[in-house]
Design an enzyme around this catalytic site. Structure first.
Site, PDB file in Angstrom:
ATOM      1  N   ASN A  54     -10.719  -4.290  -1.546  1.00 54.81           N
ATOM      2  CA  ASN A  54     -10.532  -3.231  -2.531  1.00 54.81           C
ATOM      3  C   ASN A  54      -9.586  -3.638  -3.657  1.00 54.81           C
ATOM      4  O   ASN A  54      -8.690  -4.460  -3.433  1.00 54.81           O
ATOM      5  CB  ASN A  54      -9.982  -1.972  -1.845  1.00 54.81           C
ATOM      6  CG  ASN A  54     -11.057  -1.197  -1.140  1.00 54.81           C
ATOM      7  OD1 ASN A  54     -12.164  -1.070  -1.624  1.00 54.81           O
ATOM      8  ND2 ASN A  54     -10.726  -0.661   0.034  1.00 54.81           N
TER       9      ASN A  54
ATOM     10  N   TYR B 283     -14.102  10.311  -2.104  1.00 56.78           N
ATOM     11  CA  TYR B 283     -13.180   9.904  -3.160  1.00 56.78           C
ATOM     12  C   TYR B 283     -13.267  10.798  -4.398  1.00 56.78           C
ATOM     13  O   TYR B 283     -12.345  10.801  -5.209  1.00 56.78           O
ATOM     14  CB  TYR B 283     -13.434   8.439  -3.547  1.00 56.78           C
ATOM     15  CG  TYR B 283     -13.018   7.481  -2.453  1.00 56.78           C
ATOM     16  CD1 TYR B 283     -11.721   6.988  -2.399  1.00 56.78           C
ATOM     17  CD2 TYR B 283     -13.907   7.100  -1.460  1.00 56.78           C
ATOM     18  CE1 TYR B 283     -11.326   6.127  -1.386  1.00 56.78           C
ATOM     19  CE2 TYR B 283     -13.526   6.244  -0.445  1.00 56.78           C
ATOM     20  CZ  TYR B 283     -12.230   5.766  -0.407  1.00 56.78           C
ATOM     21  OH  TYR B 283     -11.840   4.922   0.602  1.00 56.78           O
TER      22      TYR B 283
ATOM     23  N   HIS C 231     -16.436   3.860  -4.783  1.00 54.22           N
ATOM     24  CA  HIS C 231     -15.533   4.988  -4.573  1.00 54.22           C
ATOM     25  C   HIS C 231     -15.687   6.058  -5.652  1.00 54.22           C
ATOM     26  O   HIS C 231     -14.757   6.828  -5.915  1.00 54.22           O
ATOM     27  CB  HIS C 231     -14.074   4.527  -4.474  1.00 54.22           C
ATOM     28  CG  HIS C 231     -13.786   3.767  -3.215  1.00 54.22           C
ATOM     29  ND1 HIS C 231     -12.529   3.327  -2.861  1.00 54.22           N
ATOM     30  CD2 HIS C 231     -14.617   3.362  -2.201  1.00 54.22           C
ATOM     31  CE1 HIS C 231     -12.597   2.689  -1.704  1.00 54.22           C
ATOM     32  NE2 HIS C 231     -13.859   2.708  -1.286  1.00 54.22           N
TER      33      HIS C 231
ATOM     34  N   ARG D  26       0.832  -1.203   0.000  1.00 50.28           N
ATOM     35  CA  ARG D  26       0.000   0.000   0.000  1.00 50.28           C
ATOM     36  C   ARG D  26       0.868   1.255   0.000  1.00 50.28           C
ATOM     37  O   ARG D  26       0.569   2.227  -0.709  1.00 50.28           O
ATOM     38  CB  ARG D  26      -0.920  -0.005   1.225  1.00 50.28           C
ATOM     39  CG  ARG D  26      -1.762   1.259   1.346  1.00 50.28           C
ATOM     40  CD  ARG D  26      -2.669   1.224   2.547  1.00 50.28           C
ATOM     41  NE  ARG D  26      -3.483   2.443   2.615  1.00 50.28           N
ATOM     42  CZ  ARG D  26      -4.483   2.630   3.462  1.00 50.28           C
ATOM     43  NH1 ARG D  26      -4.796   1.682   4.331  1.00 50.28           N
ATOM     44  NH2 ARG D  26      -5.168   3.753   3.471  1.00 50.28           N
TER      45      ARG D  26
ATOM     46  N   CYS E 287     -19.215  -1.901   0.506  1.00 46.34           N
ATOM     47  CA  CYS E 287     -18.372  -0.766   0.894  1.00 46.34           C
ATOM     48  C   CYS E 287     -19.077  -0.037   2.039  1.00 46.34           C
ATOM     49  O   CYS E 287     -20.302  -0.093   2.154  1.00 46.34           O
ATOM     50  CB  CYS E 287     -18.175   0.164  -0.295  1.00 46.34           C
ATOM     51  SG  CYS E 287     -17.123   1.608   0.045  1.00 46.34           S
TER      52      CYS E 287
END
Length: 417
Positions: free
Chosen positions: A144, A241, A194, A90, A164
């Site tokens: 995700n 987002y 998102h 990440r 989500c």
């Protein structure tokens, strides 16, 4: 009723356990199995899970295993919460795109594509093993990028629904601002995972969004980190987002000026793991709220209960489009309210999506289709095509550079690289 959680060693898991314990009348679990290859974390979190159940008087059995087939055997539903490559991957997703002048984020843009490429093959392998062992089990995907991962599962014929926590987070925040119970708030939530907008907020059948923005516009805008004037002009509430699209360059400057979110989360995780090892801890710690995933457990309980008990109620999920948004392919995965029952999730009809939003949805859907092809088939050209199609990229030289960076930083996860 038996549930299995793949990725049960996640620091998220106590949030899920707390929800299962509190909402046991909604989802009457008899057995919960946590599955994870990380034996040390699994035992740590498994023991905490047992203490949480005991404190709240839940009679269900909790066990843990690294053996997927053993864990999913006989499960009515399997929840997926995976992070392939962990926080280290990440951190890379949030770093190298910034060096190219693009948003560094784990689900949006080039970083999101990298995560999809690492994740889709693993999830499909897990899903196929679940199907061979237990073909009737539902798969609830919280992994995700949810839209791409869920599309992969559904196009491969798996019994899956994507989940989500953005919608339930808005529902809870709006309810608090309006002074009503969360279950009284109904959202007209539409878009992709998102990439969504709240076009209406109904209480008792009445759309109170105009009043909400008039009375609480500053609070709403501050939470989104967008100007109140933009929210009022749009007349909708965009998800957080959308900031990566509406304020891209500002976000890039901000991200370059401070440590990555991955570094922050990694530090929080270390603190949490230390707390989880305390044999007197028998509830989720307050610090977990800073880890992310707020209200995940409530959403997971509601969705799983509806699938297994055929409730036919309406929840915001990720499901096949099938004509709901007519400008998208039927096999696109959209995030909208859907009727959920034993047959799965069927999106409820939507009024036409305004061009200002539809254009972006169409562009990101095209990117997601190309991203899935890259994840399934590999190859530099497919990665490049996906990046070139992304609304945040769309330039040949930039796509070239991002493609090289993505492959270089993810070579160990890409069998074709």
């Amino acid at each position: 009723m038996k549930l299995a959680v793949v990725g049960g060693g996640s620091t998220y898991t106590p949030e899920l356990i707390d929800g299962f314990a509190r909402l046991r009348e909604v989802l009457p679990l008899e057995e919960l199995v946590l599955i994870d290859p990380a034996a040390d974390r699994l035992e740590l979190i498994g023991n905490l899970a047992r203490r949480i159940f005991a404190k709240q008087g839940h009679p269900g059995r909790i066990r843990w295993t690294h053996d997927l087939e053993d864990g999913v055997d006989g499960a009515d539903a399997v929840l997926l919460q995976l992070r392939i490559g962990g926080q280290a991957a990440r951190k890379q997703d949030e770093t190298w795109p910034l060096e190219c002048g693009c948003v560094g984020q784990e689900t949006t843009g080039a970083g999101g594509l990298a995560k999809a490429l690492r994740t889709v093959p693993v999830v499909l392998d897990i899903a196929e093993r679940v199907r061979r062992r237990n073909p009737d089990a539902w798969i609830v995907d919280f992994t995700n990028p949810v839209g791409i991962v869920t599309r992969a599962l559904l196009t491969h014929g798996h019994k899956a629904v994507g989940l989500c926590n953005v919608a339930i987070g808005f529902q809870r925040k709006f309810a608090k601002l309006l002074g009503v119970r969360p279950e009284q708030v109904e959202l007209e939530h539409v878009g992709l995972n998102h990439l969504t907008w709240e076009r209406a907020v109904r209480v008792g059948g009445k759309d109170v969004l105009p009043e909400l923005l008039a009375e609480h516009g500053d609070a709403v805008a501050a939470d989104l980190r967008m100007p109140r004037s933009l929210v009022e002009r749009l007349g909708v509430v965009p998800s957080y987002y959308l900031r990566y699209y509406y304020r891209h360059d500002e976000v890039v400057r901000e991200m370059r000026s401070k440590p990555s979110r991955a570094a922050e989360v990694a530090a929080i995780e270390q603190q949490l793991l230390g707390m989880y090892g305390d044999p007197t801890l028998d509830e989720k710690p307050e610090l977990l709220g800073k880890r992310g995933g707020a209200f995940y457990s409530e959403a997971a309980v509601a969705l799983t209960s509806s699938l297994l008990q055929d409730s036919g109620d309406v929840q915001v999920v990720n499901a096949l489009n099938n004509g709901t948004l007519p400008f998208l392919p039927d096999d696109a995965v959209i995030e909208v309210p859907a009727t959920v029952g034993a047959a799965g999730a069927k999106p409820v009809p939507q009024r036409p999506l305004e061009p200002l939003f539809a254009g972006l949805v169409a562009g990101v859907t095209a990117y997601e289709q190309l991203a899935l092809e890259a994840a399934l088939k590999g190859g530099r050209d497919r990665v490049h095509d996906a990046l070139l199609a992304h609304p945040l990229i769309g330039q040949i030289d930039l796509a070239d550079r991002l493609t090289d960076e993505l492959i270089a930083h993810n070579r160990e996860h890409l069998t074709w690289a």
